[in-house]
Motif scaffolding. Structure first.
Motif, PDB file in Angstrom:
ATOM      1  N   TYR A  98       7.949  29.967  18.980  1.00 45.15           N
ATOM      2  CA  TYR A  98       8.163  29.947  20.549  1.00 45.15           C
ATOM      3  C   TYR A  98       6.798  29.483  21.113  1.00 45.15           C
ATOM      4  CZ  TYR A  98      12.152  33.143  19.797  1.00 45.15           C
ATOM      5  OH  TYR A  98      13.421  33.688  19.339  1.00 45.15           O
ATOM      6  N   ALA A  99       6.786  29.158  22.407  1.00 50.10           N
ATOM      7  CA  ALA A  99       5.631  28.827  22.956  1.00 50.10           C
ATOM      8  C   ALA A  99       4.148  29.393  22.509  1.00 50.10           C
ATOM      9  CB  ALA A  99       5.673  28.497  24.484  1.00 50.10           C
ATOM     10  N   ILE A 100       4.306  30.810  22.562  1.00 53.75           N
ATOM     11  CA  ILE A 100       3.298  31.789  22.289  1.00 53.75           C
ATOM     12  C   ILE A 100       3.989  32.646  21.127  1.00 53.75           C
ATOM     13  CG2 ILE A 100       2.181  31.640  24.461  1.00 53.75           C
ATOM     14  CD1 ILE A 100       3.015  34.273  24.948  1.00 53.75           C
ATOM     15  N   ASP A 101       2.884  33.079  20.553  1.00 46.04           N
ATOM     16  CA  ASP A 101       3.513  34.376  19.513  1.00 46.04           C
ATOM     17  C   ASP A 101       3.552  35.568  20.188  1.00 46.04           C
ATOM     18  OD1 ASP A 101       3.444  32.429  17.595  1.00 46.04           O
ATOM     19  OD2 ASP A 101       1.457  32.723  16.801  1.00 46.04           O
ATOM     20  N   ASN A 102       4.306  36.512  19.476  1.00 44.74           N
ATOM     21  CA  ASN A 102       4.653  37.672  19.951  1.00 44.74           C
ATOM     22  C   ASN A 102       3.240  38.464  20.290  1.00 44.74           C
ATOM     23  OD1 ASN A 102       5.743  40.402  20.541  1.00 44.74           O
ATOM     24  ND2 ASN A 102       7.497  40.078  19.302  1.00 44.74           N
ATOM     25  N   PRO A 103       2.975  38.724  21.547  1.00 44.18           N
ATOM     26  CA  PRO A 103       1.655  39.423  21.661  1.00 44.18           C
ATOM     27  C   PRO A 103       1.691  40.897  21.369  1.00 44.18           C
ATOM     28  CG  PRO A 103       3.048  39.080  23.831  1.00 44.18           C
ATOM     29  CD  PRO A 103       3.554  38.678  22.856  1.00 44.18           C
ATOM     30  N   GLY A 104       2.907  41.239  21.111  1.00 43.65           N
ATOM     31  CA  GLY A 104       2.740  42.909  20.631  1.00 43.65           C
ATOM     32  C   GLY A 104       3.111  43.893  21.959  1.00 43.65           C
ATOM     33  N   LEU A 105       3.067  45.043  21.763  1.00 42.18           N
ATOM     34  CA  LEU A 105       3.377  45.660  22.887  1.00 42.18           C
ATOM     35  C   LEU A 105       2.111  45.775  23.936  1.00 42.18           C
ATOM     36  CD1 LEU A 105       4.734  49.433  21.398  1.00 42.18           C
ATOM     37  CD2 LEU A 105       6.065  47.438  22.336  1.00 42.18           C
ATOM     38  N   PRO A 106       2.681  45.805  25.214  1.00 47.01           N
ATOM     39  CA  PRO A 106       1.614  45.905  26.127  1.00 47.01           C
ATOM     40  C   PRO A 106       0.866  47.205  26.079  1.00 47.01           C
ATOM     41  CG  PRO A 106       3.599  45.617  27.258  1.00 47.01           C
ATOM     42  CD  PRO A 106       3.928  45.883  25.702  1.00 47.01           C
ATOM     43  N   PRO A 107      -0.610  47.354  26.434  1.00 45.76           N
ATOM     44  CA  PRO A 107      -1.128  48.555  26.171  1.00 45.76           C
ATOM     45  C   PRO A 107      -0.632  49.655  26.955  1.00 45.76           C
ATOM     46  CG  PRO A 107      -2.512  46.943  27.557  1.00 45.76           C
ATOM     47  CD  PRO A 107      -1.364  46.176  27.107  1.00 45.76           C
ATOM     48  N   HIS A 108      -0.699  50.750  26.524  1.00 45.85           N
ATOM     49  CA  HIS A 108      -0.133  51.979  27.217  1.00 45.85           C
ATOM     50  C   HIS A 108      -0.874  52.350  28.662  1.00 45.85           C
ATOM     51  CE1 HIS A 108       0.733  56.541  27.575  1.00 45.85           C
ATOM     52  NE2 HIS A 108       2.027  55.946  27.573  1.00 45.85           N
ATOM     53  N   ARG A 109      -0.001  52.708  29.470  1.00 49.43           N
ATOM     54  CA  ARG A 109      -0.533  52.802  30.977  1.00 49.43           C
ATOM     55  C   ARG A 109      -0.442  54.225  31.324  1.00 49.43           C
ATOM     56  NH1 ARG A 109       1.587  52.729  35.518  1.00 49.43           N
ATOM     57  NH2 ARG A 109       3.557  51.763  34.941  1.00 49.43           N
ATOM     58  N   ALA A 118       8.066  62.957  33.381  1.00 48.70           N
ATOM     59  CA  ALA A 118       6.723  63.036  33.844  1.00 48.70           C
ATOM     60  C   ALA A 118       5.972  63.829  32.907  1.00 48.70           C
ATOM     61  CB  ALA A 118       6.939  63.901  35.167  1.00 48.70           C
ATOM     62  N   LEU A 119       6.531  64.433  31.978  1.00 47.05           N
ATOM     63  CA  LEU A 119       5.410  65.433  31.176  1.00 47.05           C
ATOM     64  C   LEU A 119       5.813  65.209  29.728  1.00 47.05           C
ATOM     65  CD1 LEU A 119       6.074  68.810  33.199  1.00 47.05           C
ATOM     66  CD2 LEU A 119       4.127  67.365  33.049  1.00 47.05           C
ATOM     67  N   MET A 120       6.900  64.663  29.112  1.00 44.17           N
ATOM     68  CA  MET A 120       7.081  64.481  27.816  1.00 44.17           C
ATOM     69  C   MET A 120       6.341  63.369  27.425  1.00 44.17           C
ATOM     70  SD  MET A 120      10.757  65.721  26.915  1.00 44.17           S
ATOM     71  CE  MET A 120      11.467  67.159  27.547  1.00 44.17           C
ATOM     72  N   PRO A 121       5.597  62.890  26.185  1.00 42.66           N
ATOM     73  CA  PRO A 121       4.963  61.566  25.908  1.00 42.66           C
ATOM     74  C   PRO A 121       6.034  60.606  26.074  1.00 42.66           C
ATOM     75  CG  PRO A 121       5.612  63.180  23.860  1.00 42.66           C
ATOM     76  CD  PRO A 121       5.980  63.957  25.248  1.00 42.66           C
ATOM     77  N   ASP A 122       5.169  59.615  26.606  1.00 40.72           N
ATOM     78  CA  ASP A 122       6.068  58.390  26.992  1.00 40.72           C
ATOM     79  C   ASP A 122       5.401  57.110  26.277  1.00 40.72           C
ATOM     80  OD1 ASP A 122       3.678  57.851  28.469  1.00 40.72           O
ATOM     81  OD2 ASP A 122       4.477  56.881  29.963  1.00 40.72           O
ATOM     82  N   HIS A 123       4.725  57.336  24.956  1.00 34.96           N
ATOM     83  CA  HIS A 123       4.482  56.244  24.333  1.00 34.96           C
ATOM     84  C   HIS A 123       5.848  55.471  23.726  1.00 34.96           C
ATOM     85  CE1 HIS A 123      -0.121  56.482  24.233  1.00 34.96           C
ATOM     86  NE2 HIS A 123       0.188  58.000  24.404  1.00 34.96           N
ATOM     87  N   GLU A 124       5.879  54.352  23.691  1.00 39.01           N
ATOM     88  CA  GLU A 124       6.878  53.568  23.138  1.00 39.01           C
ATOM     89  C   GLU A 124       6.511  53.606  21.470  1.00 39.01           C
ATOM     90  OE1 GLU A 124       9.338  50.847  25.575  1.00 39.01           O
ATOM     91  OE2 GLU A 124       7.480  50.123  25.201  1.00 39.01           O
ATOM     92  N   VAL A 125       7.596  54.034  20.892  1.00 42.11           N
ATOM     93  CA  VAL A 125       7.502  54.047  19.279  1.00 42.11           C
ATOM     94  C   VAL A 125       7.976  52.799  18.676  1.00 42.11           C
ATOM     95  CG1 VAL A 125       7.698  55.145  17.386  1.00 42.11           C
ATOM     96  CG2 VAL A 125       7.348  56.356  19.507  1.00 42.11           C
ATOM     97  N   VAL A 126       7.479  52.274  17.588  1.00 43.73           N
ATOM     98  CA  VAL A 126       8.154  51.229  16.896  1.00 43.73           C
ATOM     99  C   VAL A 126       8.587  51.586  15.509  1.00 43.73           C
ATOM    100  CG1 VAL A 126       7.815  48.933  15.965  1.00 43.73           C
ATOM    101  CG2 VAL A 126       6.351  49.436  17.869  1.00 43.73           C
ATOM    102  N   GLU A 127       9.859  51.266  15.380  1.00 41.53           N
ATOM    103  CA  GLU A 127      10.583  51.583  14.086  1.00 41.53           C
ATOM    104  C   GLU A 127      11.071  50.453  13.367  1.00 41.53           C
ATOM    105  OE1 GLU A 127      13.053  55.652  13.359  1.00 41.53           O
ATOM    106  OE2 GLU A 127      14.391  53.847  13.766  1.00 41.53           O
TER     107      GLU A 127
END
Lengths: 265, 350, 575
Positions: free
Chosen positions: B25-36, B113-122
């Motif tokens: 593709y035009a750019i490579d997969n930049p990976g997950l955006p930083p967690h906000r 709102a309270l549980m962890p909202d980090h996206e996980v890669v499997e």
């Protein structure tokens, strides 16, 4: 005949047919002795001479353009000789006459004449020839009616056009059977007896006055009760239910889904 | 877009189906955006606020359940009082709705709102490894080999024969779904109408005089003999074939009459089967001035003045006409049965 | 043959370990108890942290599942009072307008359920609304799967399971609609009877066997009841189990985006976030349905009266999901001019009737339903794509499929709308004759126009994406250049957003491939034609060269104005 059936598709043909039909029926009424005659009381017994006189004055001023100066009918409107007081009371009392505009059928609208004037017009038309009279009060007393029996009669004789919940329905070529909610008992009765527009007649031989009272009692009972399940959605059946699930139901779902998958701030 | 071009969109990258993956593709997969981090992650006050929101929702649920009980026990519905029934239904429905939505929205808000909202890669596991498949194929071959089915065709062929026949009883056993004595399509040719049977009003059962019908009248009629049919199911089945609509028109309005049908009417009174020739709904809507009969199910329109021929809609045949006359007492009677099967077309109709 | 050794490949310690293990925590104790008996911890380990991608469009399947569960719960409640018998009885319940009327036990108990059982009306309405939502959710779920290409390899078989579920749902709905035995559903059954009878050779007999004789008899309602509460729900439950098992095996698909590849799944773990959201969502769906059931009346069966073959009512329609069958029946004319379409086929034994106006309606029904089942293979055949896909398509990036899907939707919608031709007429002061004639035109023209328009919209959206990739978003700021030119400032999008816009496949039209004898067969020719309708006018994603070119054209394309990270990614590629 084929040519006639093709012309029938013409929009004006419906009107022409309607007028033709009304004309014929009116004529037949005058000529034939119908079963309603027994009930149709002599105009002179009910209405005074001054009522008839005043009615004729109103007629000439408001109706004669279409129905002819002596109510003998014209190209624009049928003869009213033998139509009877019930037909006038229905048509004028529900505002259908005088007609506002030509179309597939006369529309209900606020009445143009007050009760007295309507009575006078009825008196005049009743004096022209015998026809169904305005019903006696005893046949409009819904307290006396059998609701369940009325319901049975309604479902066999009326629901196919007026819908099982009396919400109205479509007829051919843009005509329709109106909803019956809020229609006065006397007008329901008169409509059954006279068969306005394309509605068939239900003479007293076919549906006796007591049975008509049952039907009215059934309708009035339904009117007085609210829909037990909530908003009735026009009582139109599965179509409006399907519409609701695809609009409100779906909107509520999508709203909660979008919120559920959104990130909290 | 102004002066700068957009390239030629039809000659850009060609990544054929399935080849693309994540390269080329035009750019490579930049990976997950930083967690906000959320407000509640950083600020304990915000977390407390979220906690209170969630408990408030749970409290609403409790109120909803109470509302249900109020509707169930406190609203007295007397027989026939639809207004109170409506109130009760609303309280039950809205109560359950609050009870459920309170829990549902509360739990979801808790998770948001309270549980962890980090996206996980499997990682995806390859569905099956090549060697697995080879091994499986080999196992199947070995099993087949051990059964000796390939070496002994007699076994195989008789088994196939038996297996083909064995399910047939499971089909045949349903034969008695229809146990009627007059089984077969022939019965669809007959109705209760025969010569001399009176037409009576539906549902009151009173006989009909020709003089009862004025021009413009329509009466729904059934055969007088219907009440003699015993059994709810049989009576319905007979009624379903025999229902008739009687109408009176001005005799001048009738169009040409088919030879043989001249005496099927009585004066202006004409009778037809109410069962639509399309798929069988009752064709019960009569317009007195246009002489149209309309089926409310699929809008088939029939012309009563022209022997019920189809003028619009999906019906493929005119409605069958019932020959009628009057008896000595002036009551309407049938001259005979319908001369053709009523209702929708079926294969054996011919 | 030597006797087999009794020696196990596991040691004695491994077996006895089970009895010696002492869990430390409370949870551990429960887990240990269960695991020693049924071995559940493996599953918890496997599923506890399984990752599910999160997107609102992924939730329609859940809605379908949950509304099905709610129909089962509410339906079970109804069975305690409802009696499907068609034995005649005289109603003496609370609903005054029907007191003393003769009716079937099925109808009488439906009324009793609504008026005499507290909460019965609510449960009936809940059951019916949930049924409508069940099928709606399945339909939308399938549209989502279709338009994002989630049915492609390796999920074709699961798509077929889903299609079967939809059919089973229609069956469940129709059998349920008929149970109360009132005039509305009775006429619905009568229409089914008429359609069955139109089937050549076997149709009449199918009708006899269904009704236990001639229509309507008194056996059909109990038969539909056992289908409705036993056979069809069992089929649905089994299929749901298979469907979910396959979802777990395949892992869920995901939309294209930064960090997502064909080799991974990005999302939230089941425990706790996904489980809490999905579990909470069950209650939300339940709540929405309860709200509808409490405030909106559905199937007011007391208005319709007991079934009797004579009455009928204006506005006779089926529930929404059967609507398109009904609409088709309305659309198909019985005569063209004065020529009847129905005819008698001459046979040696006298002739057989062919009910063409009804039979023709089976063609679109079969085409749509069969097409639904086989679409994954049709598309793979057209495109020649035999690879696995776990990243979804954005609908605009597959204009051919999106346009075809929209065309079929419009086709369906026309048939559906035709089922309410009479209500459209009365509510918009039209004539239903005109409404039907227009819908007949749209039946043919609608799908074609929709295909063309949708494809153009997709291509336009793709071009817009190219524009954003090459030049960035319009910033809404006009700047004046030193030589006096005015132009709008563009801000470049971040690599994360950019990646979503450029990472899609864009196959070109493939040429015909000759077969083994070196000829291009008719089948291959039609494949190429379809392939061309799919891929011609393609808008390709921006290539790396184009992108670098665009960056260099940027007057202000300095590192300072680019979002962090993007230049790095590019620079590293240049080297």
């Amino acid at each position: 005949m084929k040519a006639l059936s093709q012309k029938r598709r013409h929009p004006l043909a419906a009107v022409a047919l309607l007028l033709l039909g009304l004309l014929l029926t009116g004529g037949l009424y005058a000529a034939a002795t119908s079963i309603n005659e027994a009930q149709a009381s002599n105009a002179a017994d009910v209405y005074s001479a001054s009522d008839v006189e005043e009615g004729e004055r109103l007629f000439v001023a408001n109706c004669a353009t279409c129905h002819g100066i002596n109510a003998e009918g014209s190209d624009a409107g049928p003869s009213l000789i033998g139509s009877g007081a019930a037909a006038v009371d229905f048509q004028v009392g529900t505002g259908r006459m005088p007609m506002q505009m030509s179309g597939p059928q006369a529309q209900k609208k606020p009445a143009q004449f007050n009760d007295e004037q309507t009575m006078q017009l009825s008196a005049y038309v009743a004096s022209l020839g015998s026809g169904p009279a305005v019903p006696a009060a005893e046949y409009l007393d819904v307290e006396e009616g059998n609701i369940a029996r009325g319901g049975e009669l309604f479902r066999i004789n009326c629901a196919m056009c007026h819908n099982a919940a009396a919400a109205g329905g479509a007829l051919t070529e843009g005509k329709y059977a109106p909803g019956l909610d809020g229609v006065e008992s006397v007008h329901i009765y008169e409509a059954m007896v006279t068969g306005p527009q394309n509605m068939p007649e239900f003479t007293d031989a076919n549906i006796p006055p007591e049975d008509k009272r049952d039907i009215i009692a059934f309708l009035k009972n339904n009117e007085s009760q609210s829909a037990p399940g909530g908003f009735a959605l026009g009582s139109l059946g599965p179509v409006s239910e399907g519409l609701l699930i695809w609009t409100l139901g779906l909107a509520l779902l999508i709203g909660s889904m979008v919120w559920l998958t959104s990130r909290s701030s | 877009m102004g002066e700068h071009g957009n390239g030629d969109p039809s000659t850009g990258a060609v990544i054929k189906a399935g080849e693309g993956r994540s390269s080329g593709y035009a750019i490579d997969n930049p990976g997950l955006p930083p967690h906000r981090p959320r407000l509640a992650d950083a600020d304990e006050k915000a977390a407390k606020r979220a906690e209170r929101q969630v408990s408030a929702l749970f409290l609403i649920s409790i109120i909803g359940t109470v509302m249900f009980f109020v509707g169930y026990f406190a609203v007295g519905v007397t027989a026939g009082d639809l207004n109170m029934l409506r109130l009760q239904n609303t309280l039950l429905g809205v109560g359950v709705a609050f009870a459920m939505l309170g829990i549902g929205l509360g739990v979801v808000q808790w998770a948001r709102a309270l549980m962890p909202d980090h996206e996980v890669v499997e990682d995806r596991k390859p569905l099956r490894k090549e060697e697995d498949r080879a091994e499986a194929a080999q196992t199947v071959d070995e099993i087949l080999d051990e059964t000796q089915i390939k070496r002994r065709p007699l076994l195989r062929n008789t088994l196939i024969g038996a297996a083909l026949l064995a399910p047939l009883p499971a089909v045949v056993v349903f034969r008695d779904l229809d146990r009627s004595e007059d089984f077969g399509p022939e019965r669809m040719r007959h109705t209760l109408w025969t010569e001399g049977v009176r037409l009576v009003r539906d549902p009151t059962g009173t006989p009909i005089r020709a003089s009862d019908l004025t021009v413009g009248s329509a009466v729904h009629a059934i055969p007088e003999t219907l009440r003699e049919v015993s059994g709810h199911g049989d009576r319905l089945a007979e009624k379903a074939k025999a229902v008739v609509l009687l109408i009176r028109m001005n005799p001048d309005d009738f169009e040409a009459v088919t030879p043989g049908r001249e005496d099927w009417k009585h004066e202006g009174i004409i009778a037809c089967s109410k069962v639509c020739t399309h798929v069988g709904c009752p064709v019960a809507l009569y317009e007195r001035h246009t002489h149209h009969l309309l089926c409310p199910c699929h809008q088939s329109t029939f012309d009563a003045a022209a022997e019920f021929k189809v003028t619009f809609g999906p019906a493929g045949r005119p409605l069958p006409q019932l020959p009628i006359t009057v008896d000595d007492e002036g009551f309407l009677i049938a001259r005979s049965d319908f001369t053709e099967p009523v209702g929708p077309t079926y294969w054996e109709r011919g | 043959m030597s006797s087999q050794s009794l020696e196990s490949k596991y040691t004695e310690e491994q077996y006895s370990e089970v009895d010696q293990y002492q869990p430390a925590t409370r949870t551990g104790k429960i887990a240990n108890y269960v695991d020693q008996r049924v071995g559940g911890t493996g599953m918890v380990r496997e599923f506890g942290r399984k990752v599910f991608p999160d997107h609102w469009t992924f939730m329609f399947g859940e809605v379908a599942l949950y509304s099905f569960v709610i129909t089962v719960i509410s339906g079970a409640f109804l069975t305690f009072w409802f009696d499907p018998s068609m034995a005649s009885t005289r109603y003496d319940g609370a609903y005054v307008p029907l007191q003393g009327v003769e009716m079937s036990t099925a109808y009488a108990t439906s009324l009793e359920l609504s008026f005499d059982v507290r909460g019965g009306l609510f449960m009936r309405q809940l059951h019916h609304w949930a049924a409508l939502m069940f099928i709606m959710a399945m339909a939308i779920h399938m549209l989502r799967v279709f338009f994002t290409g989630a049915f492609r390899k390796p999920r074709e078989l699961n798509w077929v399971v889903g299609c079967t579920l939809l059919l089973a749902g229609l069956g469940a709905g129709f059998t349920g609609y008929s149970l109360p035995d009132e005039v509305l559903s009775g006429n619905g059954l009568r229409i089914i009877d008429g359609m069955l009878k139109a089937i050549p050779v076997v149709g009449t007999y199918i009708s006899f066997f269904l009704f236990g004789g001639e229509f309507p008899g008194d056996e059909v309602i109990p038969r539909l009841y056992s289908l409705h509460i036993f056979i069809i729900p069992a089929v649905i439950l089994i299929l749901i189990a298979v469907h979910l098992f396959m979802v777990v095996t395949h892992k869920h698909t995901q939309y294209p985006g930064p960090g997502r590849t064909e080799r991974n799944v990005v999302g939230y773990p089941i425990g706790p976030v996904y489980a809490a959201k999905a579990g909470g969502f069950f209650f939300v769906v339940f709540g929405v349905l309860a709200l509808l059931a409490g405030t909106f009346q559905i199937n007011a069966l007391w208005n319709y009266g007991p079934y009797d073959p004579s009455p009928v009512q204006a506005g006779t329609q089926p529930d929404w999901y059967i609507g398109w069958f009904d609409g088709l029946l309305r659309l198909m004319p019985g005569y063209i001019g004065d020529i009847p379409l129905e005819f008698v086929l001459p046979t040696p034994w006298g002739g057989n009737s062919v009910a063409t106006p009804v039979l023709v309606t089976f063609i679109p029904i079969t085409a749509l339903l069969l097409g639904l089942f086989v679409w994954p293979w049709i598309e793979a055949w057209i495109t020649g794509d035999k690879k696995e896909h776990h990243i979804l398509d954005r609908p605009r990036n597959v204009p051919g499929r999106t346009a075809f899907g929209m065309a079929m939707m419009i086709w369906y919608f026309v048939m559906w709308a035709a089922a309410s031709s009479d209500l459209i007429a009365t509510h918009f002061s039209l004539s239903f004759n005109d409404v039907l004639i227009w819908l007949r035109v749209l039946f043919f023209a609608g799908p074609i126009l929709t295909f063309i328009i949708t494809k153009r919209i997709c291509l336009a959206l793709q071009r817009k994406d190219r524009e954003i990739v090459l030049h960035g978003n319009e910033a809404g700021v006009i700047e004046m250049l030193p030589h006096g030119e005015f132009r709008e400032k563009h801000t470049r999008v971040s690599d994360y957003e950019l990646y979503t816009l450029v990472s899609y496949e864009s196959p070109e039209v493939t040429a015909a491939r000759p077969n083994s004898r070196g000829k291009v067969g008719l089948l291959e020719k039609s494949r190429v034609t379809l392939n061309r309708t799919f891929f011609e006018d393609r808008v390709a994603p921006v290539s790396r060269e184009e992108y670098i070119e665009a960056l260099s054209h940027d007057d202000h394309g300095t590192a300072a104005e680019l979002p962090a990270g993007s230049v790095g990614a590019i620079e590293s590629k240049k080297n």
